[in-house]
Each structure stands twice: as C-alpha cells, then as structure tokens.
Design a protein around this motif. Structure first.
Motif, PDB file in Angstrom:
ATOM      1  N   VAL A 162       8.901  22.481  38.199  1.00  0.00           N
ATOM      2  CA  VAL A 162      10.279  22.617  38.675  1.00  0.00           C
ATOM      3  C   VAL A 162      10.781  21.306  39.260  1.00  0.00           C
ATOM      4  O   VAL A 162      11.905  20.864  38.963  1.00  0.00           O
ATOM      5  CB  VAL A 162      10.392  23.773  39.696  1.00  0.00           C
ATOM      6  N   ALA A 163       9.980  20.647  40.069  1.00  0.00           N
ATOM      7  CA  ALA A 163      10.394  19.384  40.686  1.00  0.00           C
ATOM      8  C   ALA A 163      10.689  18.329  39.626  1.00  0.00           C
ATOM      9  O   ALA A 163      11.724  17.645  39.681  1.00  0.00           O
ATOM     10  CB  ALA A 163       9.317  18.897  41.651  1.00  0.00           C
ATOM     11  N   ASP A 164       9.801  18.192  38.656  1.00  0.00           N
ATOM     12  CA  ASP A 164      10.001  17.185  37.618  1.00  0.00           C
ATOM     13  C   ASP A 164      11.156  17.544  36.689  1.00  0.00           C
ATOM     14  O   ASP A 164      11.926  16.669  36.284  1.00  0.00           O
ATOM     15  CB  ASP A 164       8.714  16.976  36.814  1.00  0.00           C
ATOM     16  N   GLU A 179      13.810  19.205  37.514  1.00  0.00           N
ATOM     17  CA  GLU A 179      15.032  18.936  38.270  1.00  0.00           C
ATOM     18  C   GLU A 179      15.349  17.445  38.294  1.00  0.00           C
ATOM     19  O   GLU A 179      16.507  17.051  38.178  1.00  0.00           O
ATOM     20  CB  GLU A 179      14.923  19.496  39.682  1.00  0.00           C
ATOM     21  N   GLN A 214      14.536  15.293  35.994  1.00  0.00           N
ATOM     22  CA  GLN A 214      15.008  14.947  34.661  1.00  0.00           C
ATOM     23  C   GLN A 214      16.469  15.386  34.486  1.00  0.00           C
ATOM     24  O   GLN A 214      17.287  14.623  33.999  1.00  0.00           O
ATOM     25  CB  GLN A 214      14.148  15.585  33.575  1.00  0.00           C
ATOM     26  N   ALA A 215      16.779  16.596  34.896  1.00  0.00           N
ATOM     27  CA  ALA A 215      18.130  17.126  34.725  1.00  0.00           C
ATOM     28  C   ALA A 215      19.152  16.383  35.590  1.00  0.00           C
ATOM     29  O   ALA A 215      20.247  16.056  35.125  1.00  0.00           O
ATOM     30  CB  ALA A 215      18.147  18.609  35.058  1.00  0.00           C
ATOM     31  N   ALA A 216      18.789  16.090  36.827  1.00  0.00           N
ATOM     32  CA  ALA A 216      19.733  15.483  37.759  1.00  0.00           C
ATOM     33  C   ALA A 216      19.915  13.985  37.543  1.00  0.00           C
ATOM     34  O   ALA A 216      21.019  13.464  37.667  1.00  0.00           O
ATOM     35  CB  ALA A 216      19.275  15.743  39.192  1.00  0.00           C
TER      36      ALA A 216
END
Length: 58
Positions: free
Chosen positions: A16-18, A20, A22-24
């Motif tokens: 989830v952290a990674d 996010e 990538q997306a942000a």
C-alpha cells in the motif's frame, strides 16, 4: 499461523505504501517494489489458505 499472518500484514502495508507513492508522485521504483510485494503477498495468501484449511480439519 501467527507468523504467517504477521508476514501478510507487513507485506500488505509495504504494498500500500509503495503503491501510494507511485500513484501520488509517479515514483517508478516504488511501483516496482509494489509489484514485487504483490507477488510475494499472493504466495503468502495461498499458503494461508492451505494452512487455514488444515487447521479447520483438526
């Protein structure tokens, strides 16, 4: 079983952290890590299903 659950939780948090990141921010390295974590998570989930089924038969 508890160790397996802890590993699943840890990998899920990393995924989830990674993802996010990538997306942000378009962080390609984070995307690569997220994909790797998803593959490992898939393996652990299969193992969980197997162990859970065995435990339910006891």
């Amino acid at each position: 079983m508890n160790e397996l659950i802890a590993k699943i939780k840890e990998l899920n948090e990393a995924l989830v952290a990674d993802a996010e990141l990538q997306a942000a921010k378009g962080n390609k390295a984070a995307g690569t890590r997220a994909r790797k974590a998803s593959l490992e998570l898939e393996k652990l989930l299969k193992e969980f299903r197997k162990v859970s089924l065995e435990e339910s038969k006891k």
